[in-house]
Design an enzyme around this catalytic site. Structure first.
Site, PDB file in Angstrom:
ATOM      1  N   GLY A   1       0.742  -1.368   0.113  1.00  0.00           N
ATOM      2  CA  GLY A   1       0.028  -0.142  -0.268  1.00  0.00           C
ATOM      3  C   GLY A   1       0.855   1.277   0.071  1.00  0.00           C
TER       4      GLY A   1
ATOM      5  N   LYS B   1       0.571 -10.040  -0.281  1.00  0.00           N
ATOM      6  CA  LYS B   1      -0.284 -11.361  -0.141  1.00  0.00           C
ATOM      7  C   LYS B   1      -1.105 -11.703  -1.241  1.00  0.00           C
ATOM      8  CE  LYS B   1      -3.621 -10.435   3.370  1.00  0.00           C
ATOM      9  NZ  LYS B   1      -3.931 -10.849   4.882  1.00  0.00           N
TER      10      LYS B   1
ATOM     11  N   THR C   1      -5.089   1.105   0.497  1.00  0.00           N
ATOM     12  CA  THR C   1      -5.038   2.222   0.037  1.00  0.00           C
ATOM     13  C   THR C   1      -5.573   2.605  -1.393  1.00  0.00           C
ATOM     14  OG1 THR C   1      -2.666   2.154   0.615  1.00  0.00           O
ATOM     15  CG2 THR C   1      -3.019   3.412  -1.410  1.00  0.00           C
TER      16      THR C   1
ATOM     17  N   ALA D   1      -9.178   4.001  -0.906  1.00  0.00           N
ATOM     18  CA  ALA D   1      -9.352   5.080  -0.218  1.00  0.00           C
ATOM     19  C   ALA D   1     -10.365   6.089  -1.228  1.00  0.00           C
ATOM     20  CB  ALA D   1      -8.177   5.944   0.219  1.00  0.00           C
TER      21      ALA D   1
ATOM     22  N   GLU E   1     -14.191  17.398   5.275  1.00  0.00           N
ATOM     23  CA  GLU E   1     -14.677  16.269   5.825  1.00  0.00           C
ATOM     24  C   GLU E   1     -14.897  16.446   7.416  1.00  0.00           C
ATOM     25  OE1 GLU E   1     -11.886  13.089   4.952  1.00  0.00           O
ATOM     26  OE2 GLU E   1     -12.921  12.774   2.718  1.00  0.00           O
TER      27      GLU E   1
ATOM     28  N   HIS F   1     -16.817   3.763  10.218  1.00  0.00           N
ATOM     29  CA  HIS F   1     -17.071   4.718   9.295  1.00  0.00           C
ATOM     30  C   HIS F   1     -18.733   5.190   9.288  1.00  0.00           C
ATOM     31  CE1 HIS F   1     -17.472   7.420   5.696  1.00  0.00           C
ATOM     32  NE2 HIS F   1     -16.261   7.722   5.764  1.00  0.00           N
TER      33      HIS F   1
ATOM     34  N   ARG G   1     -16.258  11.328  13.416  1.00  0.00           N
ATOM     35  CA  ARG G   1     -16.673  10.153  13.066  1.00  0.00           C
ATOM     36  C   ARG G   1     -17.277   9.355  14.268  1.00  0.00           C
ATOM     37  NH1 ARG G   1     -12.612   7.752   8.728  1.00  0.00           N
ATOM     38  NH2 ARG G   1     -13.266   9.524   7.153  1.00  0.00           N
TER      39      ARG G   1
ATOM     40  N   HIS H   1     -13.576   0.452   9.868  1.00  0.00           N
ATOM     41  CA  HIS H   1     -13.077   1.068   8.638  1.00  0.00           C
ATOM     42  C   HIS H   1     -11.559   1.185   9.098  1.00  0.00           C
ATOM     43  CE1 HIS H   1     -13.004   4.073   5.562  1.00  0.00           C
ATOM     44  NE2 HIS H   1     -12.344   4.829   6.214  1.00  0.00           N
TER      45      HIS H   1
ATOM     46  N   GLU I   1      -1.368   2.015   8.490  1.00  0.00           N
ATOM     47  CA  GLU I   1      -2.282   1.459   9.313  1.00  0.00           C
ATOM     48  C   GLU I   1      -1.974   0.530  10.640  1.00  0.00           C
ATOM     49  OE1 GLU I   1      -6.073   1.207   7.487  1.00  0.00           O
ATOM     50  OE2 GLU I   1      -6.897   0.497   9.175  1.00  0.00           O
TER      51      GLU I   1
ATOM     52  N   ARG J   1      -9.378   8.793  14.784  1.00  0.00           N
ATOM     53  CA  ARG J   1      -8.510   9.497  13.733  1.00  0.00           C
ATOM     54  C   ARG J   1      -9.441  10.638  12.931  1.00  0.00           C
ATOM     55  NH1 ARG J   1      -8.441   8.245   7.950  1.00  0.00           N
ATOM     56  NH2 ARG J   1     -10.033   6.630   8.524  1.00  0.00           N
TER      57      ARG J   1
ATOM     58  N   LEU K   1      -3.946   8.295   5.254  1.00  0.00           N
ATOM     59  CA  LEU K   1      -2.999   8.357   3.986  1.00  0.00           C
ATOM     60  C   LEU K   1      -1.690   9.463   4.314  1.00  0.00           C
ATOM     61  CD1 LEU K   1      -5.377   8.556   0.953  1.00  0.00           C
ATOM     62  CD2 LEU K   1      -4.007   6.591   1.893  1.00  0.00           C
TER      63      LEU K   1
HETATM   64  P1  FAD Z   1      -2.833  -1.025   2.877  1.00  0.00           P
HETATM   65  O1  FAD Z   1      -2.867  -0.038   1.717  1.00  0.00           O
HETATM   66  O2  FAD Z   1      -3.866  -1.809   3.327  1.00  0.00           O
HETATM   67  O3  FAD Z   1      -1.648  -2.137   2.366  1.00  0.00           O
HETATM   68  C1  FAD Z   1      -1.579  -3.336   3.096  1.00  0.00           C
HETATM   69  C2  FAD Z   1      -0.593  -4.251   2.201  1.00  0.00           C
HETATM   70  O4  FAD Z   1      -0.134  -5.381   3.220  1.00  0.00           O
HETATM   71  C3  FAD Z   1      -1.143  -4.911   1.037  1.00  0.00           C
HETATM   72  O5  FAD Z   1      -0.519  -5.098   0.108  1.00  0.00           O
HETATM   73  C4  FAD Z   1      -1.416  -6.170   1.642  1.00  0.00           C
HETATM   74  O6  FAD Z   1      -1.346  -7.400   0.562  1.00  0.00           O
HETATM   75  C5  FAD Z   1      -0.086  -6.610   2.455  1.00  0.00           C
HETATM   76  N1  FAD Z   1      -0.139  -7.477   3.414  1.00  0.00           N
HETATM   77  C6  FAD Z   1      -0.925  -7.613   4.468  1.00  0.00           C
HETATM   78  N2  FAD Z   1      -0.669  -8.755   5.261  1.00  0.00           N
HETATM   79  C7  FAD Z   1       0.321  -9.531   4.520  1.00  0.00           C
HETATM   80  C8  FAD Z   1       0.962 -10.762   4.864  1.00  0.00           C
HETATM   81  N3  FAD Z   1       0.787 -11.408   5.985  1.00  0.00           N
HETATM   82  N4  FAD Z   1       2.059 -10.886   3.830  1.00  0.00           N
HETATM   83  C9  FAD Z   1       2.211  -9.938   2.603  1.00  0.00           C
HETATM   84  N5  FAD Z   1       1.446  -8.988   2.784  1.00  0.00           N
HETATM   85  C10 FAD Z   1       0.612  -8.735   3.590  1.00  0.00           C
HETATM   86  N6  FAD Z   1      -7.575   7.038   4.487  1.00  0.00           N
HETATM   87  C11 FAD Z   1      -7.536   8.433   4.161  1.00  0.00           C
HETATM   88  O7  FAD Z   1      -6.417   9.110   4.690  1.00  0.00           O
HETATM   89  N7  FAD Z   1      -8.290   9.093   3.380  1.00  0.00           N
HETATM   90  C12 FAD Z   1      -9.154   8.560   2.429  1.00  0.00           C
HETATM   91  O8  FAD Z   1      -9.845   9.316   1.979  1.00  0.00           O
HETATM   92  C13 FAD Z   1      -9.554   7.141   2.907  1.00  0.00           C
HETATM   93  N8  FAD Z   1     -10.653   6.400   2.474  1.00  0.00           N
HETATM   94  C14 FAD Z   1     -10.846   5.133   2.877  1.00  0.00           C
HETATM   95  C15 FAD Z   1     -11.883   4.511   2.299  1.00  0.00           C
HETATM   96  C16 FAD Z   1     -11.762   2.898   2.225  1.00  0.00           C
HETATM   97  C17 FAD Z   1     -13.032   2.327   1.581  1.00  0.00           C
HETATM   98  C18 FAD Z   1     -10.879   2.237   3.136  1.00  0.00           C
HETATM   99  C19 FAD Z   1     -10.931   0.577   3.528  1.00  0.00           C
HETATM  100  C20 FAD Z   1      -9.977   2.969   3.908  1.00  0.00           C
HETATM  101  C21 FAD Z   1      -9.823   4.502   3.745  1.00  0.00           C
HETATM  102  N9  FAD Z   1      -8.884   5.345   4.338  1.00  0.00           N
HETATM  103  C22 FAD Z   1      -8.723   6.403   3.798  1.00  0.00           C
HETATM  104  C23 FAD Z   1      -7.780   4.474   5.093  1.00  0.00           C
HETATM  105  C24 FAD Z   1      -6.433   4.320   4.008  1.00  0.00           C
HETATM  106  O9  FAD Z   1      -6.960   3.890   3.028  1.00  0.00           O
HETATM  107  C25 FAD Z   1      -5.706   3.122   5.050  1.00  0.00           C
HETATM  108  O10 FAD Z   1      -5.552   3.501   6.248  1.00  0.00           O
HETATM  109  C26 FAD Z   1      -4.380   3.342   4.152  1.00  0.00           C
HETATM  110  O11 FAD Z   1      -4.283   3.194   2.818  1.00  0.00           O
HETATM  111  C27 FAD Z   1      -3.406   2.201   4.699  1.00  0.00           C
HETATM  112  O12 FAD Z   1      -2.299   2.137   4.117  1.00  0.00           O
HETATM  113  P2  FAD Z   1      -1.173   1.001   4.343  1.00  0.00           P
HETATM  114  O13 FAD Z   1       0.007   0.999   3.356  1.00  0.00           O
HETATM  115  O14 FAD Z   1      -0.932   1.199   5.815  1.00  0.00           O
HETATM  116  O15 FAD Z   1      -1.956  -0.440   3.954  1.00  0.00           O
HETATM  117  C1  SIN Z   2     -13.933   8.902   3.271  1.00  0.00           C
HETATM  118  O1  SIN Z   2     -13.736   9.282   2.133  1.00  0.00           O
HETATM  119  O2  SIN Z   2     -15.081   9.160   4.080  1.00  0.00           O
HETATM  120  C2  SIN Z   2     -12.988   8.093   4.038  1.00  0.00           C
HETATM  121  C3  SIN Z   2     -11.821   8.890   4.520  1.00  0.00           C
HETATM  122  C4  SIN Z   2     -11.286   8.494   5.592  1.00  0.00           C
HETATM  123  O3  SIN Z   2     -11.274   7.303   5.958  1.00  0.00           O
HETATM  124  O4  SIN Z   2     -10.299   9.081   6.058  1.00  0.00           O
END
Ligand code: FAD
Ligand code: SIN
Length: 528
Positions: free
Chosen positions: A13, A34, A42, A45, A113, A241, A288, A349, A373, A384, A390
């Site tokens: 991500g 995985k 990510t 989002a 927001e 959420h 939220r 969420h 995350e 949060r 992000l």
């Molecule tokens: P992720 O993007 O979840 O990536 C995790 C990675 O780890 C993936 O590649 C997965 O395959 C890998 N992984 C996990 N376990 C293993 C394992 N055992 N072995 C190998 N690989 C593994 N945040 C905002 O700031 N703004 C937004 O607008 C927003 N909107 C959102 C909307 C939705 C629908 C969701 C679900 C979340 C949203 N968030 C938003 C939250 C935000 O998207 C996430 O907190 C953020 O993208 C997390 O990024 P990350 O790189 O930590 O993890």
């Molecule tokens: C949303 O677009 O409402 C999600 C934003 C966030 O989780 O930060």
């Protein structure tokens, strides 16, 4: 099979990929994921990424909004640092090719927001995460120093424990030498050795039966660190959420971005009353935790399975232009968001807690960083602020990259690491033993450890979880490993930490609300 990389990253991500691109200038990098490279939280989002861009907004306002949402548990030094480093890191995302919407004047089109006192969300229509993931993935694929291992499931960290040494919990000499990972296409377990490892495995939404998170979010990194006896904290703060689309049977639940409320959409009950004003003067744009609890209360009082989001005041073309994916998705199930109210329901969420890290992303385990995350940085406190995650991921991956570039040369590859031993294990005779327990965990968390908690519900959840834990550990010892079995084990570990955190917090604060202690304990009001 054994592999050696200077930098080993678990997760593709924003946290994992932005770190990879920064450290790849200095050594050989492996990214393990995985599933496919792009299948991350990510990518889902919607709303965007928060940062101070133009007056009248300023750092002070963004800091203050973050602290207010965090309900007294944010780390002030971290909040200041993240808010001030935000614009520089957004610039880096743009250099990597991510596009954010602009006005015809060239200025960014900023959204608002819940909990934000100004318009400060940079976005790409209503699929900002997809755009960021697209840009980063392209840079990763093109980079000669980065090798991506898709469909490789990280099972456990390799520490002194694997060399037969006793490892005590919270002992600060624990070192991470890499990970064991299961190649999901061949079933072979590989040893990945590294000088430095970055844990970027994202969230835990799939512990709950209703979640906005894709199926990858099972808390694997947190469980791995917990088993390796590293420090994990603040697990009771699980964010729901307020507005996921009510569409029974759909998993993950489709998100209706908070930016729609920033655009004037209002929460209503089936009598078309703007009920939020009963709960908070900020109405539908309250933070939220407040909104999700209010919806929960309304649903319990009415006995209905959802409330509504009303965007009928808005011009159709405007809705289509700003929220094209939501428009299309709702249309596909017969809802015209310009003329119909949208049925919405809260969904698990985001996790505010996780692997404890310092200001440079260092965990309590040496040679192991965490970002995104999966990490607990102190930015979010008890709740949060929207679109701060992000931001947290990109800022912390940058800091961790700078720190690890200075450190990795001092470490070598550990020798004498044994290969994974699965002698005597067999394939489980019935996969249903695993899949059914998976569903049970989701039910337990959905019913007993959700928006409103109580001592009785938490104890019941713990008692049920302990039974599933015993069954799963037995299976784990006897069976050839599979993704489902490892994920179930991780979900149980993470679930245990959430329940324990919730039981130990004898107050209601931020996202942790319990009917047994409805008030905050002022003596805990620490901003460290
Ligand atoms: P992720 O993007 O979840 O990536 C995790 C990675 O780890 C993936 O590649 C997965 O395959 C890998 N992984 C996990 N376990 C293993 C394992 N055992 N072995 C190998 N690989 C593994 N945040 C905002 O700031 N703004 C937004 O607008 C927003 N909107 C959102 C909307 C939705 C629908 C969701 C679900 C979340 C949203 N968030 C938003 C939250 C935000 O998207 C996430 O907190 C953020 O993208 C997390 O990024 P990350 O790189 O930590 O993890
Ligand atoms: C949303 O677009 O409402 C999600 C934003 C966030 O989780 O930060």
């Amino acid at each position: 099979m054994e592999h050696q990389f200077d930098f080993l990253i678990i997760g593709s991500g924003l946290a994992g990929l932005s770190y990879a691109l920064k450290v790849a200038e200095y050594g050989k990098v492996a990214v393990l994921t995985k599933t496919r490279l792009q299948e991350t939280n990510t990518s889902y989002a919607q709303g965007g990424i928060a940062a101070v861009t133009y007056a009248p907004d300023d750092y002070h306002k963004h800091i203050s909004d973050t602290l207010t949402a965090g309900d007294g548990l944010c780390d002030m030094q971290v909040v200041e640092m993240v808010v001030k480093e935000a614009p520089g890191q957004i610039e880096k995302l743009i250099q990597w090719g991510a596009n954010f919407d602009r006005e015809s004047s060239g200025r960014f089109n900023l959204a608002r927001e819940g909990g934000h006192s100004e318009k400060r969300i940079l976005h790409h229509k209503d699929n900002t995460g997809f755009e960021i993931q697209r840009a980063l993935s392209q840079n990763i694929i093109d980079h000669p120093n980065i090798k991506v291992y898709e469909y490789y499931f990280a099972i456990d960290l390799i520490t002194q424990h694997h060399l037969g040494k006793l490892v005590k919990r919270y002992y600060n000499d624990i070192e991470c030498f890499g990970v064991y990972a299961l190649d999901l296409q061949t079933g072979v377990i590989h040893t990945f050795l590294s000088k430095v490892t970055m844990m970027a495995t994202g969230g835990i939404g799939n512990l709950y039966h209703t979640t906005t998170n894709p199926v990858i979010a099972t808390g694997d990194g947190i469980a791995m660190v917990y088993r390796a006896k590293g420090i994990v904290e603040n697990m009771e703060f699980v964010q729901f959420h307020p507005t996921s689309l009510y569409n029974p049977g759909e998993r993950p639940s489709f998100l209706i971005t908070e930016a729609m409320r920033g655009h004037g959409a209002v929460l209503k009950n089936s009598k078309e009353e703007d009920f939020m004003l009963k709960y908070d003067t900020r109405g539908s744009l309250a933070p939220r935790d407040v909104v999700a609890r209010a919806i929960d209360t309304e649903m319990k009082a009415s006995g209905e399975e959802h409330v509504y989001l009303d965007s009928r005041h808005a011009d159709r073309n405007n809705l289509k232009k700003n929220f094209p994916n939501i428009y299309k998705k709702c249309k596909s199930i017969g809802i015209d968001i310009a003329t119909d109210m949208i049925p919405v329901v809260p969904a698990a969420h985001y996790l505010c807690g996780g692997i404890k890290v310092d200001i440079n992303g260092c965990t309590s385990i040496q040679r192991l960083y965490a970002s995104g995350e999966t990490a607990s940085t102190g930015l979010h406190g008890a709740n949060r602020l929207a679109s701060n995650s992000l931001l947290e991921a990109i800022v912390y991956s940058d800091r961790a990259a700078r720190h690890s570039i200075n450190c990795f040369k001092k470490s070598g590859f550990k020798s004498g690491i044994p290969v994974w031993n699965d002698e005597g294990t067999t394939h489980p005779e019935e996969m249903v033993l695993i899949t059914q327990n998976h569903k049970e965990v989701q039910q337990i968390f959905g019913y007993y450890v959700a928006i409103v908690r109580s001592n009785i519900r938490l104890q019941r959840a713990l008692d049920r979880l302990e039974i599933i834990y015993e069954e799963t550990e037995k299976l784990y010892i006897e069976s050839k490993l599979s993704q489902k079995l490892c994920e179930l084990r991780n979900m149980i570990n993470v679930g245990y930490l959430i329940i324990k955190g919730a039981q130990q917090r004898k107050e209601s604060r931020g996202l942790h609300y319990t009917i047994d202690y409805p008030n905050k304990n002022p003596s805990n009001d620490i901003i460290s």
